[in-house]
Write an enzyme that holds these catalytic residues in place. Structure first.
Site, PDB file in Angstrom:
ATOM      1  CD  GLU A   1       1.840  -5.743   5.770  1.00 24.30           C
ATOM      2  OE1 GLU A   1       3.058  -6.493   6.131  1.00 24.30           O
ATOM      3  OE2 GLU A   1       1.235  -5.933   4.769  1.00 24.30           O
TER       4      GLU A   1
ATOM      5  N   GLY B   1       0.782  -4.889   1.001  1.00 23.10           N
ATOM      6  CA  GLY B   1      -0.451  -5.065   0.485  1.00 23.10           C
ATOM      7  C   GLY B   1      -0.097  -5.666  -1.137  1.00 23.10           C
TER       8      GLY B   1
ATOM      9  CB  ALA C   1      -0.956   0.079   1.306  1.00 22.97           C
TER      10      ALA C   1
ATOM     11  CD  GLU D   1      -2.133  -7.536   2.965  1.00 25.48           C
ATOM     12  OE1 GLU D   1      -2.033  -6.552   2.797  1.00 25.48           O
ATOM     13  OE2 GLU D   1      -2.841  -7.979   3.974  1.00 25.48           O
TER      14      GLU D   1
HETATM   15  N1  COA Z   1       4.620   3.224  -0.777  1.00 24.09           N
HETATM   16  C1  COA Z   1       4.968   4.207  -1.096  1.00 24.09           C
HETATM   17  N2  COA Z   1       6.072   4.407  -2.110  1.00 24.09           N
HETATM   18  C2  COA Z   1       6.952   3.542  -2.217  1.00 24.09           C
HETATM   19  C3  COA Z   1       6.605   2.095  -1.612  1.00 24.09           C
HETATM   20  C4  COA Z   1       5.352   1.952  -0.771  1.00 24.09           C
HETATM   21  N3  COA Z   1       4.843   0.592  -0.383  1.00 24.09           N
HETATM   22  N4  COA Z   1       7.418   1.333  -1.958  1.00 24.09           N
HETATM   23  C5  COA Z   1       8.433   1.841  -2.681  1.00 24.09           C
HETATM   24  N5  COA Z   1       8.037   3.096  -2.837  1.00 24.09           N
HETATM   25  C6  COA Z   1       8.669   4.154  -3.635  1.00 24.09           C
HETATM   26  C7  COA Z   1       9.911   4.726  -2.884  1.00 24.09           C
HETATM   27  O1  COA Z   1       9.515   5.628  -1.827  1.00 24.09           O
HETATM   28  C8  COA Z   1      10.675   5.360  -4.145  1.00 24.09           C
HETATM   29  O2  COA Z   1      10.031   6.609  -4.363  1.00 24.09           O
HETATM   30  P1  COA Z   1      11.081   7.905  -4.774  1.00 24.09           P
HETATM   31  O3  COA Z   1      11.973   7.584  -5.845  1.00 24.09           O
HETATM   32  O4  COA Z   1      10.043   8.928  -5.028  1.00 24.09           O
HETATM   33  O5  COA Z   1      11.757   8.123  -3.697  1.00 24.09           O
HETATM   34  C9  COA Z   1      10.464   4.501  -5.237  1.00 24.09           C
HETATM   35  O6  COA Z   1       9.019   3.877  -4.615  1.00 24.09           O
HETATM   36  C10 COA Z   1      11.275   3.371  -5.505  1.00 24.09           C
HETATM   37  O7  COA Z   1      11.701   2.645  -4.195  1.00 24.09           O
HETATM   38  P2  COA Z   1      12.969   2.774  -3.591  1.00 24.09           P
HETATM   39  O8  COA Z   1      12.798   2.381  -2.119  1.00 24.09           O
HETATM   40  O9  COA Z   1      13.809   4.107  -3.883  1.00 24.09           O
HETATM   41  O10 COA Z   1      13.557   1.347  -4.221  1.00 24.09           O
HETATM   42  P3  COA Z   1      14.781   0.507  -3.477  1.00 24.09           P
HETATM   43  O11 COA Z   1      15.392  -0.371  -4.403  1.00 24.09           O
HETATM   44  O12 COA Z   1      15.964   1.200  -2.800  1.00 24.09           O
HETATM   45  O13 COA Z   1      13.985  -0.439  -2.364  1.00 24.09           O
HETATM   46  C11 COA Z   1      12.159  -1.639  -1.605  1.00 24.09           C
HETATM   47  C12 COA Z   1      13.012  -1.145  -2.564  1.00 24.09           C
HETATM   48  C13 COA Z   1      11.271  -2.452  -1.917  1.00 24.09           C
HETATM   49  C14 COA Z   1      13.040  -2.374  -0.682  1.00 24.09           C
HETATM   50  C15 COA Z   1      11.654  -0.523  -0.786  1.00 24.09           C
HETATM   51  O14 COA Z   1      10.994   0.490  -1.783  1.00 24.09           O
HETATM   52  C16 COA Z   1      10.687  -0.485   0.226  1.00 24.09           C
HETATM   53  O15 COA Z   1      10.939  -1.148   1.213  1.00 24.09           O
HETATM   54  N6  COA Z   1       9.358  -0.215   0.045  1.00 24.09           N
HETATM   55  C17 COA Z   1       8.316  -0.359   1.100  1.00 24.09           C
HETATM   56  C18 COA Z   1       7.866  -1.951   1.375  1.00 24.09           C
HETATM   57  C19 COA Z   1       6.605  -1.945   2.458  1.00 24.09           C
HETATM   58  O16 COA Z   1       7.131  -1.698   3.412  1.00 24.09           O
HETATM   59  N7  COA Z   1       5.775  -2.311   2.010  1.00 24.09           N
HETATM   60  C20 COA Z   1       4.519  -2.474   2.712  1.00 24.09           C
HETATM   61  C21 COA Z   1       3.713  -1.172   3.046  1.00 24.09           C
HETATM   62  S1  COA Z   1       2.378  -1.444   3.913  1.00 24.09           S
END
Ligand code: COA
Length: 282
Positions: A156, A133, A90, A136
């Site tokens: 989460e 999500g 999400a 999910e």
């Molecule tokens: N919500 C909002 N934005 C998200 C996102 C999420 N769940 N997952 C990734 N993004 C965004 C990042 O903020 C980034 O945006 P920006 O370029 O404007 O800064 C873009 O997507 C690319 O992600 P980034 O984090 O730079 O890539 P990465 O390769 O360094 O890391 C992940 C990848 C997946 C490990 C990392 O993005 C992450 O941990 N995301 C969240 C995962 C999460 O906790 N999901 C559950 C949410 S309830």
């Protein structure tokens, strides 16, 4: 352009709709389209998914629905490429400052249930991050096919939260109590091979084969009677909700009811005549 029109365009762009008509089993491919944010589910995507599920369910020509995530855009000069993602969860930005009342509104009648409640078969085609999500969403589909570079997790807990799109229930039913708690309590990511080893995903393949493999399975499923497919899905779904003895009785009734359909006669005759069945869907 007024605000409502702008909103409609954004909604349309949130999900890409594609289809294949091969073998009379039309397969609809719904692609979540926010590659710059790793296809994170914001409120626009939520609405677009719900709308697309509703349309697909009502469209008699659609047999099977595939869910996927958009591939990364080419980065602008000097910028690194974003990683591949199915859906990275999400949209965390939309959690900021929200209270329980706000979030309950978003999460009631949500997109995960919209997918889960479809009568038609659904397949998640996963290439990259399937987190929170996103994991999910994959679990709301009937079947999951993933590329070897995919990554799964329910992180989460790292936000002080728990899964809220059905993850605690669907993950536990798919992989068992112990593994589900391990993933949800640790928030750790696992690779596709590990996910495959304990049944979180059905099939694993190289990224270049993912699309053809998924469509092939969708076409195979879509070539069956649409009516029988729905009955089969509802019968298997009972295993999650109803005690075994009761469910066996209901299965016997569903099985018997199929003997009153045209498609049963068509299927049986086609077998005996060594021909391909031409289903009527009733
Ligand atoms: N919500 C909002 N934005 C998200 C996102 C999420 N769940 N997952 C990734 N993004 C965004 C990042 O903020 C980034 O945006 P920006 O370029 O404007 O800064 C873009 O997507 C690319 O992600 P980034 O984090 O730079 O890539 P990465 O390769 O360094 O890391 C992940 C990848 C997946 C490990 C990392 O993005 C992450 O941990 N995301 C969240 C995962 C999460 O906790 N999901 C559950 C949410 S309830």
């Amino acid at each position: 352009m007024d605000v409502a029109e702008e909103q409609d365009i954004l909604l349309e762009e949130s999900i890409l709709i594609d289809s294949t008509d091969k073998s009379k089993g039309r397969v609809l491919i719904l692609t979540i389209n926010r590659p710059d944010k790793l296809n994170a589910l914001n409120s626009l995507v939520f609405s677009a998914i719900k709308e697309a599920c509703d349309k697909a369910e009502k469209d008699d020509t659609v047999r099977v629905v595939i869910f996927s995530g958009a591939t990364p855009n080419t980065p602008s000069e000097g910028k690194r490429s974003k990683p591949n993602a199915f859906v990275a969860g999400a949209d965390i930005l939309e959690f900021k400052g929200k209270n329980s009342e706000d979030i309950l509104q978003t999460f009631s009648e949500n997109c995960w249930e919209a997918i889960w409640n479809m009568n038609k078969p659904t397949i998640a085609m996963i290439d990259g991050f399937a987190l929170g999500g996103g994991c999910e969403l994959a679990m709301s589909c009937d079947i999951r096919i993933a590329s070897v570079r995919s990554v799964f997790g329910q992180p989460e807990i790292n936000l002080g939260l728990i899964p809220g799109g059905g993850g605690t229930q669907r993950l536990t039913r798919l992989v068992g109590y112990g593994k589900s708690l391990e993933l949800i309590l640790s928030g750790e990511f696992i690779n596709a091979e590990e996910a495959y080893s304990f049944g979180l995903i059905n099939q694993l393949c190289e990224p270049e084969n993912l699309r053809s493999k998924t469509i092939e399975l969708a076409i195979t499923i879509g070539s069956k009677s649409i009516h029988t497919l729905k009955v089969a899905k509802s019968a298997v779904r009972m295993a999650l909700n109803i005690p075994m003895d009761d469910a066996i009785k209901i299965e016997a009734k569903l099985f018997a009811d199929l003997f009153d359909t045209e498609d049963k006669e068509i299927g049986v005759n086609a077998f005996l005549e060594k021909e391909k069945p031409e289903w009527k869907g009733c």
